[in-house]
Structures are given as structure tokens and as C-alpha cells.
Scaffold this motif. Structure first.
Motif, PDB file in Angstrom:
ATOM      1  N   GLN A 160     -56.435 -27.012 -63.680  1.00 49.13           N
ATOM      2  CA  GLN A 160     -55.651 -25.988 -62.983  1.00 49.13           C
ATOM      3  C   GLN A 160     -54.941 -26.635 -61.783  1.00 49.13           C
ATOM      4  OE1 GLN A 160     -58.603 -23.056 -61.995  1.00 49.13           O
ATOM      5  NE2 GLN A 160     -58.842 -22.411 -64.129  1.00 49.13           N
ATOM      6  N   ASP A 161     -53.881 -25.952 -61.319  1.00 48.99           N
ATOM      7  CA  ASP A 161     -53.108 -26.515 -60.198  1.00 48.99           C
ATOM      8  C   ASP A 161     -53.990 -26.824 -58.994  1.00 48.99           C
ATOM      9  OD1 ASP A 161     -50.866 -26.384 -61.657  1.00 48.99           O
ATOM     10  OD2 ASP A 161     -50.038 -24.592 -60.697  1.00 48.99           O
ATOM     11  N   ALA A 164     -55.964 -29.983 -59.536  1.00 47.21           N
ATOM     12  CA  ALA A 164     -55.117 -31.178 -59.398  1.00 47.21           C
ATOM     13  C   ALA A 164     -54.772 -31.419 -57.930  1.00 47.21           C
ATOM     14  CB  ALA A 164     -53.856 -31.013 -60.232  1.00 47.21           C
ATOM     15  N   GLN A 165     -54.516 -30.337 -57.232  1.00 50.86           N
ATOM     16  CA  GLN A 165     -54.153 -30.461 -55.804  1.00 50.86           C
ATOM     17  C   GLN A 165     -55.291 -31.058 -54.993  1.00 50.86           C
ATOM     18  OE1 GLN A 165     -53.170 -26.672 -53.942  1.00 50.86           O
ATOM     19  NE2 GLN A 165     -51.433 -26.536 -55.330  1.00 50.86           N
ATOM     20  N   ARG A 168     -55.636 -34.734 -55.719  1.00 52.09           N
ATOM     21  CA  ARG A 168     -54.445 -35.552 -55.475  1.00 52.09           C
ATOM     22  C   ARG A 168     -54.622 -36.611 -54.383  1.00 52.09           C
ATOM     23  NH1 ARG A 168     -49.152 -34.553 -57.208  1.00 52.09           N
ATOM     24  NH2 ARG A 168     -47.520 -35.412 -55.898  1.00 52.09           N
ATOM     25  N   GLN A 192     -45.922 -33.958 -65.547  1.00 51.49           N
ATOM     26  CA  GLN A 192     -45.454 -32.785 -64.802  1.00 51.49           C
ATOM     27  C   GLN A 192     -46.050 -32.751 -63.402  1.00 51.49           C
ATOM     28  OE1 GLN A 192     -46.236 -29.380 -67.336  1.00 51.49           O
ATOM     29  NE2 GLN A 192     -44.312 -29.681 -68.437  1.00 51.49           N
ATOM     30  N   ASN A 193     -47.294 -33.162 -63.318  1.00 58.15           N
ATOM     31  CA  ASN A 193     -47.955 -33.169 -62.021  1.00 58.15           C
ATOM     32  C   ASN A 193     -47.322 -34.132 -61.042  1.00 58.15           C
ATOM     33  OD1 ASN A 193     -50.496 -32.656 -60.434  1.00 58.15           O
ATOM     34  ND2 ASN A 193     -50.890 -31.750 -62.468  1.00 58.15           N
ATOM     35  N   GLY A 196     -43.576 -33.177 -60.437  1.00 56.22           N
ATOM     36  CA  GLY A 196     -43.331 -31.809 -59.957  1.00 56.22           C
ATOM     37  C   GLY A 196     -42.327 -31.114 -60.851  1.00 56.22           C
TER      38      GLY A 196
END
Ligand code: URA
Length: 255
Positions: A160-161, A164-165, A168, A192-193, A196
Motif C-alpha cells: 500500500q502507498d 511504501a512511504q 522509502r 510507478q513508485n 511517481g
């Protein structure tokens, strides 16, 4: 900011944020009056809590951004910044040559990686190893392999975003320490990550992108290639393009 995140940061319950204020006192039996006081206090505290959260988050980022390899690996091994820590068996930090020219970035650990603590050790990993071999590279020969997330998403779902965040800063620090000449993203999630972008692999591949000043090339995920033989040839084209990109850099450096 949701309650889980506040909890992770040690900021729940909110009424404990400040000492010596009315917020320290837990309301006794709730009444209409006390609940309206409470809601006005919550309204007051939210911006304040957000500030604390932001500074806690930026403290975390700063600590990670200054870590050496050993510290970074240690931080990852005990990380509880997202819910993936609850279901992982092992964190999967990354593997390879810490001074590599090539950095391959996948999506996240699968079941075997979660058990062994190393990226790309399943069937997809075997294919990745043969791709590397074809380039006269190996997982410890001028190559480092990492993932967008360091813990396995349950049932191999996409990260999920928020996951990943949270992960990061670790990847950014790995990139900063390695200083690769080229990043190759494996699959849609990684591409994509890092870019962006919401575009498909088909439209992202074949172009030279950049991440943090480092050339970046997009290719298919080896797990996908195991199912799609026709795209293997395209993946090979991508790797040849990647090799040419590195060679061009070397030629430029020699001029
Ligand atoms: N798939 C990934 O993206 N990474 C791994 O480490 C394993 C499978």
C-alpha cells in the motif's frame, strides 16, 4: 493522520501529549458538557499533534538519512513503522555489492524471501539471476538488489502507498550509500513508485528516466516474465539498453 500511525509514533492517547494542561486529565463520567469540552480540546490538539507527528517523522527521516550500513540494517530489522511488521517473519534488507554500478529494485518480499530474509530467492529470483548472468553480472558482482518495501505484504498483495512511504527513507539511504550508476526497476510497483507515475510498464519501458539524478530504466518483473514468454525478449532489450547506458557513462567518464 490515522490512529495507527499516531500509535506507532507513541502519540496516543492524544490527551497525554502535553503535561500540566487540562489535556492530562481524563474526563470522568462522560456528559454532554464534558464531551463538547473534549471535542473542542481535540480540535485544539489536532494541529499541535500534527506538528509533533511531522517533526517525529522528519526526525526519523533524518536519522535514517545519516545511518551507515550497519545502523540502517539494524533499524530495518526492528522497524514497526507500518502494519507489515505484524505479519513478517524476516525483514528483507537487500543483498549485493554495496559499491555496485547496478541497482535492481523490486516490489517486496514474497513467501520465500520472508522466510530467508533475502530478496529474489524464489522462482522469480532464479530468472533474475540468469538475467544477471547474461549481462556477466551476479548478485554480488557489481549488483545490489533491493525492494520498495522490506517486509512481505500478506498474500503477496501490492504494497500500500503508506507502506511504501514508510519504507522509502530506507531505500533512499541505500541508494545514497551505494551511489549506483543505474537503477533498474523490476515491475510496475517499483517503477510507478520511484517515478511517481501511474503509467503502465509498456509505456514506461524503453525510455531513460531519472531518479534522484540517477538514470533509471524500467523493465518487467521476473515473476511476470515467468508467465509471459513473449515479454522476455522485451526484457532482454531493456537490459541491453541498460548495459548501453552504463557503457556510455563509462565512455563519457574516460573522455
Ligand atoms: N518479488 C519482488 O519484487 N521482490 C522480491 O524480493 C521477491 C519477489
Amino acid at each position: 493522520m490515522d490512529a495507527n500511525r499516531l500509535k506507532e509514533l507513541g502519540l496516543l492517547p492524544l490527551w497525554r501529549l502535553k503535561s500540566g494542561t487540562a489535556l492530562d486529565r481524563q474526563p470522568s463520567a462522560p456528559s454532554v458538557e464534558s464531551s463538547s469540552i473534549e471535542s473542542s480540546l481535540i480540535q485544539q490538539i489536532v494541529p499541535e499533534a500534527q506538528e509533533v507527528i511531522l517533526s517525529a517523522a522528519s526526525d526519523r527521516d533524518t536519522t535514517i538519512a545519516h545511518a551507515d550500513w550497519e545502523q540502517l540494517e539494524q533499524m530495518v530489522s526492528v522497524c514497526t513503522a507500518c502494519q507489515l511488521c505484524q505479519t513478517r517473519r524476516k525483514t528483507v534488507f537487500g543483498v549485493g555489492d554495496k559499491q555496485a554500478d547496478w541497482l535492481f529494485i523490486g516490489e517486496g518480499p514474497g513467501a520465500r524471501e520472508d522466510t530467508l530474509g533475502e530478496p529474489f530467492v524464489g522462482q522469480a529470483g532464479k530468472l533474475l539471476d540468469s538475467m544477471l548472468q547474461a549481462l556477466k553480472l551476479g548478485r554480488n558482482q557489481n549488483v545490489y538488489i533491493a525492494n520498495i518495501v522490506k517486509c512481505r505484504p500478506p498474500n503477496n498483495r501490492n504494497p500500500q502507498d503508506i507502506e511504501a512511504q514508510q519504507c522509502r527513507p530506507y531505500l533512499l539511504r541505500q541508494i545514497a550509500l551505494i551511489q549506483p550508476k543505474l537503477i533498474v526497476t523490476l515491475g510496475k510497483v517499483a517503477a510507478q513508485n520511484l517515478l511517481g507515475s501511474g503509467d503502465s510498464i509498456a509505456s514506461l519501458r524503453g525510455k531513460l528516466h531519472e531518479f534522484a539524478g540517477i538514470p533509471l530504466i524500467v523493465t518487467y518483473h521476473p515473476a511476470y516474465l515467468l508467465r509471459s514468454l513473449t515479454d522476455k525478449a522485451k526484457a532482454w532489450e531493456d537490459l541491453c539498453f541498460a548495459r548501453e547506458t552504463i557503457l556510455m557513462q563509462q565512455r563519457k567518464a574516460q573522455q
